[in-house]
Design a protein around this motif. Structure first.
Motif, short mmCIF file in Angstrom:
data_model
loop_
_atom_site.label_atom_id
_atom_site.label_comp_id
_atom_site.label_asym_id
_atom_site.label_seq_id
_atom_site.Cartn_x
_atom_site.Cartn_y
_atom_site.Cartn_z
N THR A 66 0.42 -1.10 0.07
CA THR A 66 -0.46 0.19 0.35
C THR A 66 0.87 1.18 -0.02
N SER A 67 0.19 2.19 -0.74
CA SER A 67 1.38 3.08 -0.95
C SER A 67 0.53 4.33 0.08
N ARG A 68 0.97 5.09 0.64
CA ARG A 68 1.63 5.79 1.57
C ARG A 68 1.56 7.37 1.23
N TYR A 69 0.83 8.31 1.49
CA TYR A 69 1.46 9.86 1.22
C TYR A 69 1.43 10.42 1.99
N VAL A 70 2.36 11.72 2.12
CA VAL A 70 2.15 12.87 3.15
C VAL A 70 2.15 13.84 3.13
N GLY A 71 2.01 15.21 3.34
CA GLY A 71 2.36 16.09 2.90
C GLY A 71 3.53 15.71 3.36
N THR A 72 3.99 18.04 2.59
CA THR A 72 5.20 17.96 2.99
C THR A 72 5.95 19.80 3.13
N PRO A 73 6.11 20.22 3.97
CA PRO A 73 6.73 19.13 5.27
C PRO A 73 5.41 19.28 6.24
N GLY A 74 4.62 19.21 5.93
CA GLY A 74 3.44 18.30 7.08
C GLY A 74 2.56 18.52 7.06
N MET A 75 1.18 17.32 6.51
CA MET A 75 0.00 17.06 6.28
C MET A 75 -0.55 18.13 5.30
N GLY A 76 -0.93 18.99 6.81
CA GLY A 76 -1.60 20.88 6.55
C GLY A 76 -1.31 21.06 4.81
N ALA A 77 0.72 20.91 4.67
CA ALA A 77 0.61 21.10 2.69
C ALA A 77 -0.17 21.03 2.42
N ILE A 78 -1.56 19.72 2.02
CA ILE A 78 -2.21 19.64 1.21
C ILE A 78 -3.55 20.07 1.16
N ALA A 79 -3.99 20.75 2.03
CA ALA A 79 -5.18 21.81 2.73
C ALA A 79 -4.75 23.15 2.10
N THR A 80 -3.73 23.61 2.14
CA THR A 80 -2.59 24.63 1.81
C THR A 80 -2.60 24.90 -0.26
N ALA A 81 -2.51 23.32 -0.47
CA ALA A 81 -2.46 23.91 -1.87
C ALA A 81 -4.48 23.81 -2.47
N LEU A 82 -4.98 23.61 -2.02
CA LEU A 82 -6.16 23.55 -2.39
C LEU A 82 -6.82 24.46 -2.02
N ALA A 83 -6.67 24.85 -1.31
CA ALA A 83 -7.03 26.76 -0.63
C ALA A 83 -6.55 27.91 -1.46
N SER A 84 -5.20 27.52 -2.27
CA SER A 84 -4.74 28.62 -2.47
C SER A 84 -5.32 29.20 -4.01
N GLY A 85 -5.33 30.73 -3.88
CA GLY A 85 -6.68 31.37 -5.00
C GLY A 85 -7.74 31.83 -3.94
N ILE A 86 -8.51 30.56 -3.20
CA ILE A 86 -9.76 30.85 -2.96
C ILE A 86 -9.40 32.07 -1.74
N ASP A 87 -11.29 32.45 -2.47
CA ASP A 87 -11.53 33.42 -0.69
C ASP A 87 -12.37 33.19 0.07
N ILE A 88 -11.01 32.75 1.42
CA ILE A 88 -11.71 32.21 2.76
C ILE A 88 -11.72 33.75 3.64
N GLU A 89 -12.43 33.91 4.66
CA GLU A 89 -12.98 34.45 5.73
C GLU A 89 -12.63 33.27 7.19
N TYR A 90 -10.99 33.80 7.27
CA TYR A 90 -11.15 32.67 8.85
C TYR A 90 -11.56 33.19 9.96
N GLY A 91 -11.70 32.34 10.60
CA GLY A 91 -12.37 33.41 11.94
C GLY A 91 -13.81 33.59 12.41
N ARG A 92 -14.95 32.71 10.82
CA ARG A 92 -16.21 32.91 10.80
C ARG A 92 -16.52 31.83 11.55
#
Length: 317
Positions: free
Chosen positions: A108-134
């Motif tokens: 089984t091939s297992r993948y992780v974001g680099t340098p952390g799992m949060g990297a894949i969320a950051t990639a998906l969020a690129s260019g999208i209007d996000i209002e944090y703290g809402r």
């Protein structure tokens, strides 16, 4: 169309990404300070380290890795791997039972974001209007200002937002969200384990992982993530965090014959809405009358890929 998405986890980001790519105007409302939900990384760069240790202390304290099965997700993962957003995790993974441990099938091939799992969320969020703290407590304002609302939250939270819509409310009858207690610990010396991660049976723990063994991590500091089983977490949902931490560290100690070195840092996190038991197999739930769509891993399955696919299905408005 003008579309509001509530929640910037993988499902919400996936839906928003697909809709933006098709020319829609999308705004994500996220109560936290960063995207990803349980696909995140806790980084402690300012911590005082013991003498001889240097660098940041980091933990993937939610989703530990992801696998790829669906062709649509496979194509995205290939892009991420090419762009060095993810990498294969080739650490030694074993399975513990009462008699000892044995290796898990390495095919089984297992993948992780680099340098952390949060990297894949950051990639998906690129260019999208996000209002944090809402934090969205009612969908009424969104429905007045947007053509459609996608709720990409854990089932228990989504249920509260659609409590006045019987057609949607009935969808939650078959879903129960289970919690998870997680310990993050960093040690002065390397833990004497001949494996990098383990599925654990017959213990309060369900999973343990040497975060340091993942690619692009700081190998100088031995950091571990310990996740309790769903059953144990449910039974101890309201216990004090320090008591939970001590108990799970003791359970970890019992799995290491040589014992544990001194931990110079340890903290506990409780995920109240970690996994759905069982998840629905519907992908997403559309209600044209209310102009509301529900999505999330609880609609599709418990894997990161399921959350992503649920978002794609939610985007088919």
């Amino acid at each position: 169309m003008r579309i509001a998405v509530v929640g910037a986890g993988i499902a919400g980001l996936s839906a928003a990404r697909a809709l933006v790519d098709r020319g829609n105007a999308v705004t994500i409302f996220e109560r936290g300070r960063a995207p990803g939900g349980r696909v995140g990384t806790r980084i402690l760069s300012a911590i005082e380290l013991p003498r001889g240790l240097s660098g940041e202390v980091a933990f993937d304290h939610g989703a530990q890795y992801f696998t790829v099965r669906d062709q649509r997700f496979s194509e995205l993962a290939a892009e991420w791997e090419r762009d060095k957003i993810i990498a294969k995790w080739t650490g030694r993974i074993v399975s513990f039972d009462g008699e000892g441990w044995e290796d898990v099938d390495p095919a089984t091939s297992r993948y992780v974001g680099t340098p952390g799992m949060g990297a894949i969320a950051t990639a998906l969020a690129s260019g999208i209007d996000i209002e944090y703290g809402r934090k969205i407590e009612s969908l009424d304002p969104l429905l007045r200002n947007f053509d459609r609302v996608i709720v990409a939250l854990p089932a228990d939270q989504a249920r509260l937002l659609v409590s006045g819509i019987p057609e949607l409310l009935s969808q939650f009858d078959r879903v129960e969200m289970k919690p998870n207690w997680t310990v993050m610990a960093a040690f002065e010396e390397k833990v004497a384990a001949r494996f990098d991660a383990a599925f654990v049976n017959g213990s309060a723990l369900g999973w343990i992982a040497r975060n340091t063994s993942k690619p692009k991590r700081n190998w100088k500091i031995d950091c571990w993530v310990l996740q309790a089983s769903s059953a144990w977490s449910q039974a101890h949902l309201d216990d004090q965090a320090d008591e939970v931490g001590s108990f799970l560290m003791e359970a970890f100690h019992d799995l290491i014959p040589a014992g544990l070195p001194k931990a110079f840092y340890a903290t506990v996190h409780r995920w109240r809405h970690a996994t759905a038991d069982p998840p629905l197999a519907v992908g997403a739930i559309h209600d044209d009358a209310s102009r509301i769509t529900l999505c999330g891993d609880w609609c599709k399955g418990s894997r990161v890929e399921d959350a992503y696919l649920s978002g794609l299905i939610a985007a088919r408005l």
